[in-house]
Design a protein around this motif. Structure first.
Motif, PDB file in Angstrom:
ATOM      1  N   VAL A 188       0.842  -1.204   0.000  1.00 24.62           N
ATOM      2  CA  VAL A 188       0.000   0.000   0.000  1.00 24.62           C
ATOM      3  C   VAL A 188       0.870   1.244   0.000  1.00 24.62           C
ATOM      4  O   VAL A 188       0.610   2.208  -0.735  1.00 24.62           O
ATOM      5  N   LYS A 189       1.924   1.248   0.826  1.00 25.80           N
ATOM      6  CA  LYS A 189       2.807   2.413   0.892  1.00 25.80           C
ATOM      7  C   LYS A 189       3.466   2.716  -0.445  1.00 25.80           C
ATOM      8  O   LYS A 189       3.661   3.888  -0.803  1.00 25.80           O
ATOM      9  N   GLN A 190       3.817   1.672  -1.197  1.00 29.56           N
ATOM     10  CA  GLN A 190       4.458   1.866  -2.499  1.00 29.56           C
ATOM     11  C   GLN A 190       3.471   2.236  -3.601  1.00 29.56           C
ATOM     12  O   GLN A 190       3.876   2.504  -4.732  1.00 29.56           O
ATOM     13  N   GLU A 228      -9.570   6.050   1.325  1.00 31.93           N
ATOM     14  CA  GLU A 228      -9.048   5.900   2.679  1.00 31.93           C
ATOM     15  C   GLU A 228     -10.130   5.887   3.754  1.00 31.93           C
ATOM     16  O   GLU A 228      -9.820   5.776   4.946  1.00 31.93           O
ATOM     17  N   ARG A 229     -11.414   5.948   3.352  1.00 32.64           N
ATOM     18  CA  ARG A 229     -12.498   5.890   4.348  1.00 32.64           C
ATOM     19  C   ARG A 229     -13.524   4.808   3.999  1.00 32.64           C
ATOM     20  O   ARG A 229     -14.580   4.742   4.618  1.00 32.64           O
ATOM     21  N   ARG A 230     -13.222   3.960   3.022  1.00 33.68           N
ATOM     22  CA  ARG A 230     -14.213   2.994   2.549  1.00 33.68           C
ATOM     23  C   ARG A 230     -14.246   1.717   3.386  1.00 33.68           C
ATOM     24  O   ARG A 230     -13.218   1.140   3.719  1.00 33.68           O
ATOM     25  N   THR A 282      -6.276  -0.119  -0.499  1.00 30.52           N
ATOM     26  CA  THR A 282      -6.848  -0.779   0.667  1.00 30.52           C
ATOM     27  C   THR A 282      -8.195  -1.381   0.290  1.00 30.52           C
ATOM     28  O   THR A 282      -8.860  -0.921  -0.637  1.00 30.52           O
ATOM     29  N   TYR A 283      -8.599  -2.402   1.035  1.00 34.74           N
ATOM     30  CA  TYR A 283      -9.839  -3.109   0.704  1.00 34.74           C
ATOM     31  C   TYR A 283     -10.367  -3.771   1.979  1.00 34.74           C
ATOM     32  O   TYR A 283      -9.832  -4.784   2.417  1.00 34.74           O
ATOM     33  N   ALA A 293      -3.778   6.925   1.889  1.00 35.25           N
ATOM     34  CA  ALA A 293      -3.960   8.361   1.691  1.00 35.25           C
ATOM     35  C   ALA A 293      -2.635   9.025   1.325  1.00 35.25           C
ATOM     36  O   ALA A 293      -2.579   9.898   0.437  1.00 35.25           O
ATOM     37  N   GLU A 294      -1.543   8.588   1.978  1.00 39.02           N
ATOM     38  CA  GLU A 294      -0.225   9.154   1.682  1.00 39.02           C
ATOM     39  C   GLU A 294       0.254   8.756   0.288  1.00 39.02           C
ATOM     40  O   GLU A 294       0.831   9.572  -0.442  1.00 39.02           O
ATOM     41  N   ALA A 295       0.026   7.492  -0.102  1.00 36.14           N
ATOM     42  CA  ALA A 295       0.422   7.045  -1.445  1.00 36.14           C
ATOM     43  C   ALA A 295      -0.339   7.823  -2.519  1.00 36.14           C
ATOM     44  O   ALA A 295       0.235   8.193  -3.555  1.00 36.14           O
ATOM     45  N   LYS A 296      -1.611   8.068  -2.293  1.00 38.14           N
ATOM     46  CA  LYS A 296      -2.411   8.861  -3.240  1.00 38.14           C
ATOM     47  C   LYS A 296      -1.868  10.280  -3.340  1.00 38.14           C
ATOM     48  O   LYS A 296      -1.705  10.826  -4.450  1.00 38.14           O
ATOM     49  N   GLN A 297      -1.579  10.885  -2.210  1.00 38.07           N
ATOM     50  CA  GLN A 297      -1.105  12.261  -2.184  1.00 38.07           C
ATOM     51  C   GLN A 297       0.219  12.404  -2.932  1.00 38.07           C
ATOM     52  O   GLN A 297       0.476  13.422  -3.594  1.00 38.07           O
ATOM     53  N   ASN A 298       1.067  11.354  -2.859  1.00 34.17           N
ATOM     54  CA  ASN A 298       2.380  11.388  -3.517  1.00 34.17           C
ATOM     55  C   ASN A 298       2.355  10.796  -4.923  1.00 34.17           C
ATOM     56  O   ASN A 298       3.400  10.658  -5.554  1.00 34.17           O
TER      57      ASN A 298
END
Length: 775
Positions: free
Chosen positions: A328-330, A411-413, A335-336, A355-360
């Motif tokens: 997930v971080k990479q 990130e909230r699902r 997430t699921y 959320a961090e991976a999406k932002q980056n």
């Protein structure tokens, strides 16, 4: 002294008679029985045949036959392996796949690559004497499975024909000679763990299964290989499974294409999914090389999914890296989370990472070549199952219709059944429209060609002649076209004219009507139309055709043979019956099917002129049925110990054991909140049929009363209770609560050993909320 001698003599005569009855019970079905069955890792497949008689048995008239994937006497692939040699009294004969483990091959009397010994858990195996390859029949000695039925993955559950070693003991040595009756391997066999070979090569009258494995919270294993971005193989097995499905994450899929076109990854959904799937697989390979020691963390109360895979978080032991989280971080995975969420701390940790991976803009979230469909979205479209789970926002406590999933940030699902969301305090979002109950249009009678051009979801009534049966797929055609009727419960025969009422759909691109409303109305013979290879396609889909004078060029790993005709046209023939590479076949008859982006022929008949004379030879050998020698054992049966047949009358009191009967009680309920137990707001279901089987035979049938309860009264022994599935409902979770309120059924049935009254054998059914999990 004389009295003592008489007593001893009498006891010896009784013992002799009992042994005689035991042998006779086996001989009534035939001389031989299947004493061991191995279906293990890879090619670890073997069958042991035992001779319980007092005479050596000549195997020259015996055949071991595999009815593949629900094949029967008239359709599907049926592979025969002729046997040879002799089995001495009390000895065994082992047939093994030639690529099996050395421990198996060391015990094998016959090592072969025949399709007959490349069986899987859903195949039916029969030991025939005097087998007729034309009629697929003969004198049945013993069998495993049910001819004409494809159970999906295996016959049985706790004792299963998949991934197990099954061993016969002295107390369950009665042969199964009814190859069409319902089959439960627990009636015949004791189950040992997968890849257990210690019992092979000799018949042991008593085999003690190991104590059931107690689920642990953690397992220490080694990586064998990476399957895809969220699945690996490990060794040793965990709870009988070598497959780990990573929890809390979902990576792009790879199963739908063999390769991708780099030029299409930004425009084509399937190519894009394949590209990102391969990138994710490569990333996981870099994290987990073969041989890497890992700790697999599991939920002991829910250790495997519905496909038998272990659900876990995989931690690399060398540096304590949680590889699920690392993917997930990479940006290799989304997430699921499907309710229930096992650990809310893990939930927030993984959601913060995505959320961090999406932002980056990492991996699938990149701006250059982003993932166009998340994996669950892709599966819903590609597998034609649709989006079925409601989407909850863990921050706002609102839930949305399945198609509105994008209104909730990744990130909230949390994915719910609607009833689950409501039970957890979620309320419907004000800006979403929940799906209305569908308006059912009445089914319209139409020709198959018209049905094929109707929109997906059209309710139709079609009639046609069954030309082939492949598992649950019934291939039918009328004078206009052909199509597939998919039915899990109705089993007509080839040549039956059927009328099917149902809704049109597509499965992997194959157009079909999925229904259990199928009626046989007549019989008819259909003659296949000779068709050129370049005419095999959409226009001939599901039709019964013949191709002639074709040459076999090659075969792939899916048993799909590339064939060519004199004009150079190519097509595919899919069959587990081996075709000879480089050989020319005069005629192959079959039905046209479609899967994985290709049309192909499923053969029902393969003809090669040079083969015709050789197939006649076995019939000329029919006189060597050894009839005189088979008469010898029967002459031993009357060994004028018949006078001692009065002994059984003295033993008759033992037949009073079954007179002691016990009640089996329970109820059937609608699990409205889908939690696996009977509680508020559930209700009990009346008029549900319960069939009781012993040794594959129906011994009693009842229906639930107005309070949803049933009672059956049976003798001591092992029974299978089969519960009729209510319309539009599916099984709920098994063994999810206390015995008196939870559901016990799996695959519609419960196996019980009756030694006393049972009051809690219960079946629960729920709405089909369609959890989005990978096949």
């Amino acid at each position: 002294m004389k009295t003592t001698f008489k007593v001893i003599l009498s006891m010896m005569m009784v013992l002799s008679l009992v042994l005689s009855f035991t042998v006779q019970s086996v001989q009534a079905a035939g001389k031989l029985v299947i004493s061991e069955y191995i279906e293990g890792t890879g090619y670890n497949k073997a069958v042991e045949i035992y001779n319980p008689t007092k005479e050596a048995v000549d195997l020259s008239t015996y055949s071991f036959v595999n009815f593949v994937n629900g094949a029967n006497e008239t359709s599907g692939t049926v592979a025969e392996l002729k046997l040879s040699g002799t089995i001495a009294p009390g000895d065994v004969y082992v047939i093994a796949n030639q690529n099996a483990a050395p421990e198996i091959l060391a015990q094998a009397d016959l090592k072969t690559g025949s399709t007959a010994v490349n069986f899987n858990g859903d195949d039916t195996l029969v030991l025939f004497e005097n087998y007729n390859a034309s009629t697929k029949s003969g004198d049945i000695n013993d069998s495993i499975g049910q001819v004409g039925v494809d159970p999906g993955t295996a016959f049985g559950s706790a004792v299963s024909t998949l991934d197990m070693t099954l061993v016969r003991t002295a107390d369950n040595l009665i042969a199964d000679t009814d190859i069409h009756n319902a089959y439960d391997p627990s009636v015949q066999f004791t189950a040992l763990p997968k890849d257990t070979f210690s019992e092979l090569g000799t018949f042991s009258a008593h085999v003690t299964p190991p104590a059931p494995e107690v689920p642990q919270a953690e397992y220490h294993v080694n990586v064998v290989r990476v399957v895809d971005g969220d699945t690996i193989k490990v060794s040793p097995d965990i709870m009988g499974s070598d497959t780990i499905r990573f929890v809390n994450i979902d990576t792009p899929e790879t199963y739908h294409l063999t390769s991708y076109d780099p030029a299409l990854i930004d425009t084509d959904l399937n190519q894009n999914q394949k590209y990102h799937g391969e990138v994710a697989k490569k990333a996981l390979n870099e994290l987990l090389a073969p041989g890497t020691p890992v700790t697999v963390k599991v939920n002991p109360d829910n250790i495997t999914d519905q496909y038998g895979r272990v659900l876990g978080q995989v931690v690399r032991e060398s540096d304590n890296v949680n590889t699920n989280l690392e993917m997930v971080k990479q940006g290799m995975a989304s997430t699921y989370f499907i309710w229930p969420v096992a650990n809310m701390e893990d939930y927030h940790m993984f959601q913060d990472a995505v959320a961090e991976a999406k932002q980056n803009h990492l991996g699938i979230w990149q701006t250059a070549h982003p993932l166009l469909e998340l994996a669950f979205e892709f599966r819903a479209r590609y597998d034609n199952k649709g989006l079925q789970r409601y989407v909850g926002d863990s921050q706002t406590k609102l839930y949305y219709a399945p198609e509105d999933f994008e209104k909730v940030p990744v990130e909230r699902r949390i994915f719910f059944a609607q009833e689950e969301a409501i039970a957890q305090g979620y309320t419907v979002a004000p800006d979403t429209t929940l799906p209305a109950d569908p308006v059912t249009e009445p089914a319209k009678e139409m020709m198959i060609q018209e049905a094929r051009t109707a929109a997906i979801g059209t309710n139709v009534i079609v009639s046609g002649t069954v030309t082939a049966i492949d598992g649950y797929n019934l291939y039918i055609q009328d004078e206009t076209a052909g199509m597939v009727v998919r039915s899990k419960t109705v089993t007509p025969k080839v040549g039956d004219v059927i009328t099917a009422t149902g809704s049109t759909t597509e499965y992997y691109g194959l157009y079909q009507v999925e229904t259990e409303n199928v009626k046989v109305t007549a019989q008819k013979t259909v003659v296949p139309v000779v068709t050129a290879l370049n005419q095999i396609g959409e226009e001939t889909e599901a039709e019964y055709i013949a191709i002639e004078k074709i040459k076999v060029e090659s075969v792939n790993t899916h048993n799909e043979y590339t064939v060519t005709d004199a004009a150079g046209h190519q097509s595919l023939v899919k069959t587990t019956e081996p075709l000879e590479i480089g050989a020319t076949y005069d005629r192959i008859e079959g039905v046209v099917t479609y899967s994985f982006n290709a049309y192909k022929l499923l053969p029902t008949s393969i003809v090669k002129t040079a083969d015709v004379p050789t197939t006649e030879v076995p019939t000329t050998e029919a006189p060597t049925t050894e009839v005189p020698t088979t008469e010898v054992p029967t002459t031993e049966v009357p060994t004028t110990e018949v006078p001692t047949t009065e002994v059984p009358t003295t033993e008759a009191p033992t037949t009073e054991v079954p007179v002691i009967k016990h009640n089996v009680k329970g109820f059937v309920f609608f699990d409205q909140n889908n939690n696996g137990k009977y509680d508020t707001p559930d209700r009990k279901l009346s008029n549900i049929r319960v069939d009781v089987y012993q040794n594959g035979k129906l011994v009693e049938k009842v229906k639930t009363d107005k309070q949803g309860r049933y009672t059956v009264n049976v003798a001591v022994g092992r029974y299978v209770l089969q519960f009729d599935q209510p319309k539009n409902l599916v099984e709920t979770f098994q063994n999810a609560a206390a015995d008196n309120i939870d559901s016990d059924i799996k695959d519609g049935k419960v196996t019980v050993d009756i030694t006393h009254d049972l009051n809690d054998v219960t079946a629960g059914f729920a709405k089909n909320v369609g959890q989005l999990r990978k096949q």
